[in-house]
Motif scaffolding. Structure first.
Motif, PDB file in Angstrom:
ATOM      1  N   TYR A   1      -2.965  -1.512  20.566  1.00 59.17           N
ATOM      2  CA  TYR A   1      -3.083  -0.463  19.560  1.00 59.17           C
ATOM      3  C   TYR A   1      -4.399   0.269  19.771  1.00 59.17           C
TER       4      TYR A   1
ATOM      5  N   TYR B   1       4.182  -1.957  25.030  1.00 58.98           N
ATOM      6  CA  TYR B   1       4.126  -0.764  24.190  1.00 58.98           C
ATOM      7  C   TYR B   1       2.701  -0.534  23.684  1.00 58.98           C
TER       8      TYR B   1
ATOM      9  N   ALA C   1      11.611  -2.795  15.212  1.00 55.76           N
ATOM     10  CA  ALA C   1      10.787  -2.534  16.390  1.00 55.76           C
ATOM     11  C   ALA C   1      11.488  -2.988  17.662  1.00 55.76           C
TER      12      ALA C   1
ATOM     13  N   VAL D   1       0.813   1.201  20.266  1.00 58.43           N
ATOM     14  CA  VAL D   1       1.039   1.669  18.893  1.00 58.43           C
ATOM     15  C   VAL D   1      -0.186   2.446  18.429  1.00 58.43           C
TER      16      VAL D   1
ATOM     17  N   CYS E   1       3.520   5.062  12.358  1.00 59.09           N
ATOM     18  CA  CYS E   1       3.248   4.332  13.597  1.00 59.09           C
ATOM     19  C   CYS E   1       4.020   5.002  14.725  1.00 59.09           C
TER      20      CYS E   1
ATOM     21  N   ILE F   1       5.072   4.649  18.449  1.00 53.71           N
ATOM     22  CA  ILE F   1       5.201   3.616  19.479  1.00 53.71           C
ATOM     23  C   ILE F   1       5.570   4.290  20.797  1.00 53.71           C
TER      24      ILE F   1
ATOM     25  N   LEU G   1      -0.044  -5.968  12.642  1.00 61.04           N
ATOM     26  CA  LEU G   1       0.594  -6.006  13.963  1.00 61.04           C
ATOM     27  C   LEU G   1       0.723  -7.438  14.479  1.00 61.04           C
TER      28      LEU G   1
END
Length: 206
Positions: free
Chosen positions: A51, A114, A196, A116, A143, A145, A88
């Motif tokens: 993130y 991924y 997700a 975020v 968010c 992604i 998260l």
């Protein structure tokens, strides 16, 4: 300088000072102990995510209405960050903080699937004409992604809400904001656990 011009300048300075003085800084960091996985939560998503929050975003200030005609100022990204990371980790098997969205060293070392990135927009209001802290607060949390190439693959959005009256916030002026931030994070946690994407299965294992 003429008298009229001097008066206009003086009034402008006074107005600017009053405007600044009426913008009360508050902290809306949620109670991290409340950002927990419920006992009946779904298993963590099988994915490694990174993130990213830009350093400039942490210092961004938002001015929103308070009570009595005053305003409040917040730094929503700064106040979000610790709770966002905790959320998260409640959702994904592995979470890594990135220095940039293209931090290739961290992406490769942690085998990230991924990335975020949060977007947050606060708003507030108050039913009180006598006190300045907001009695009602909302946190619009998005968010985004993306995969590690930067291609957006999913976007999730929730709106957290918080209410607090004088008897509750007299010792914590940012209480309604903290409750809204907590609500937004818990809503996002539930949404991500349910929807997700998991890590893609390697071709050899298909």
């Amino acid at each position: 300088m003429t008298f009229v011009r001097a008066c206009k300048l003086g009034c402008g300075v006074v107005a600017a000072v009053l405007l600044t003085a009426c913008s009360h800084p508050i902290v809306i960091t949620p109670d991290i102990a409340k950002i927990e996985r419920p006992a009946d939560a779904k298993p963590r998503v099988k994915a490694n995510v990174g993130y990213y929050v830009d350093a400039a975003q942490r210092e961004q200030e938002r001015i929103t209405p308070g009570g009595g005609g005053d305003k409040v100022s917040t730094k929503p990204y700064r106040d979000l960050e610790v709770g966002f990371y905790k959320m998260l980790t409640n959702v994904y098997e592995n979470v890594t903080t990135l220095k940039s969205p293209s931090d290739q060293q961290a992406i490769q070392q942690n085998a990230l699937n991924y990335i975020v990135k949060p977007r947050i927009e606060p708003n507030s209001s108050s039913s009180s004409m006598m006190t300045w802290p907001p009695t009602y607060f909302t946190v619009d949390l998005v968010c985004e992604i993306s995969d590690t190439s930067g291609r957006t693959i999913d976007t999730k959005r929730v709106v957290g809400k918080g209410n607090a009256e004088f008897s509750e916030f007299k010792n914590d002026f940012g209480l309604s904001g903290k409750l809204a931030m907590q609500d937004a994070l818990l809503q996002m946690q539930k949404l991500l656990l349910e929807q997700a994407p998991a890590a893609p299965v390697p071709t050899a294992q298909r």
